[in-house]
Design a protein around this motif. Sequence first.
Motif, PDB file in Angstrom:
ATOM      1  N   PRO A  33       0.820  -1.224   0.000  1.00 53.18           N
ATOM      2  CA  PRO A  33       0.000   0.000   0.000  1.00 53.18           C
ATOM      3  C   PRO A  33       0.847   1.265   0.000  1.00 53.18           C
ATOM      4  CG  PRO A  33       0.017  -0.991   2.178  1.00 53.18           C
ATOM      5  CD  PRO A  33       0.704  -1.969   1.271  1.00 53.18           C
ATOM      6  N   ASP A  34       0.275   2.325  -0.530  1.00 51.87           N
ATOM      7  CA  ASP A  34       1.000   3.594  -0.610  1.00 51.87           C
ATOM      8  C   ASP A  34       1.298   4.182   0.769  1.00 51.87           C
ATOM      9  OD1 ASP A  34       1.356   3.609  -3.306  1.00 51.87           O
ATOM     10  OD2 ASP A  34      -0.376   4.867  -3.757  1.00 51.87           O
ATOM     11  N   GLU A  35       0.622   3.697   1.813  1.00 52.92           N
ATOM     12  CA  GLU A  35       0.926   4.162   3.172  1.00 52.92           C
ATOM     13  C   GLU A  35       2.401   3.932   3.522  1.00 52.92           C
ATOM     14  OE1 GLU A  35      -3.539   3.639   3.447  1.00 52.92           O
ATOM     15  OE2 GLU A  35      -1.880   2.766   2.334  1.00 52.92           O
ATOM     16  N   ILE A  36       3.042   2.933   2.903  1.00 57.26           N
ATOM     17  CA  ILE A  36       4.447   2.653   3.221  1.00 57.26           C
ATOM     18  C   ILE A  36       5.363   2.878   2.014  1.00 57.26           C
ATOM     19  CG2 ILE A  36       3.936   1.078   5.128  1.00 57.26           C
ATOM     20  CD1 ILE A  36       4.494  -1.265   3.196  1.00 57.26           C
ATOM     21  N   LYS A  37       4.910   3.628   1.033  1.00 62.73           N
ATOM     22  CA  LYS A  37       5.753   3.837  -0.151  1.00 62.73           C
ATOM     23  C   LYS A  37       7.021   4.629   0.189  1.00 62.73           C
ATOM     24  CE  LYS A  37       3.284   7.932  -1.894  1.00 62.73           C
ATOM     25  NZ  LYS A  37       2.466   8.459  -3.015  1.00 62.73           N
ATOM     26  N   HIS A  38       7.002   5.355   1.332  1.00 60.24           N
ATOM     27  CA  HIS A  38       8.213   6.076   1.742  1.00 60.24           C
ATOM     28  C   HIS A  38       9.322   5.109   2.171  1.00 60.24           C
ATOM     29  CE1 HIS A  38       5.650   5.607   5.321  1.00 60.24           C
ATOM     30  NE2 HIS A  38       6.767   5.533   6.010  1.00 60.24           N
TER      31      HIS A  38
END
Length: 356
Positions: free
Chosen positions: A311-316
């Motif tokens: 998920p983009d929540e952890i793309k960092h």
Amino acid sequence: MNEETVQRIAKGICQYHQNINRQKLSQYPANLQLAVDKLIIKCLLTKTEPLQGVPDFLNRWAKQLLQDWDLDINCPEDWHSKSLIEEQKPSNFCVETAEEYLEEYGNFQRKVVEKLRLKAFCDCDLYTKFRQYIIEHPIITKGELDTTAILEFSSLKELLIDCYELAPESYKKDGNFYYCGHCGGLMYLKSDGDLRCENRHCLQYKKKPIPFKADSNDLVLWLKQDLRYFMHRPGRPEVRLFNKLKKLDLKEVILFPNLDIYDIHLVFPDDTVWAIDLKFWESAYNLAKKVDKPIPRWKEQPYNECFFIFPDEIKHYSKEYIQEFRSYCTVPLKKSQVMFEGAFMQKVKRKLGKQS
């Protein structure tokens, strides 16, 4: 100090937190006590300022990033930037690292899924509808839950009601409950009076807390702990990705196909079939150890390609997360099979563009 010691500590912290919730506080779990004793001996041998026992460890080291501990730790690279306790609770990383305790931690969630599969064996749509309802309603009033259970899930009424419990009064601010503007989960009060979502990744979106509206005579309920962690947390990006894909010119998009054989099944206009398994884990290494077989095939509609999506929540966490997952995973995976949510959407749109 090695990976096994960290796992023992993680398991002990999870057990300790669960004992607090159950009001069983006679002693510290053996895993935690023994592991901290090892740390103390290691401190003495390396002439490092020693810990003063388990309470000192929980108040200091457990809240720090592993890389900030005063000892060298021989563990996976992505563990160094994690902590074991956040906001007085086991961190998501801690729960994942606890290994077999992760299974125990999710006992109730597995029982719910098993009962749901049994009840909805001949009705895959009912299975999906129930799962999606749980994901989209992490907080609910008792009046709405009772009505929904009767009108929409009559055959699963008791199971649905059993998924919820009273929301804690201590989570109220100025007499009201608030939910997260990103994931919809119930927010809790920090010691400084600020509201915070249980899912720490929501903080990056900087969305305002939303008051939860409920009649003063009604009770406010929230999902039980197992379901919040194992169903709602990963389920929000699963449903979000499903809804995004539904807006595209795909021939078919199915959420939780064949009683959740994987997360999303999509069919392109040329009848190419893709299978998606979305994974929301803090540690790529921990996830890689759990993925020990390829995404299973649906016999009725076998896929042409399959993907692990984060998920983009952890793309960092960036490309290093993907690289670590692929390097430790025992299932051979091409670079094109593993990516973050946003990159996958672009991949789908590119393929659709070639077919138009």
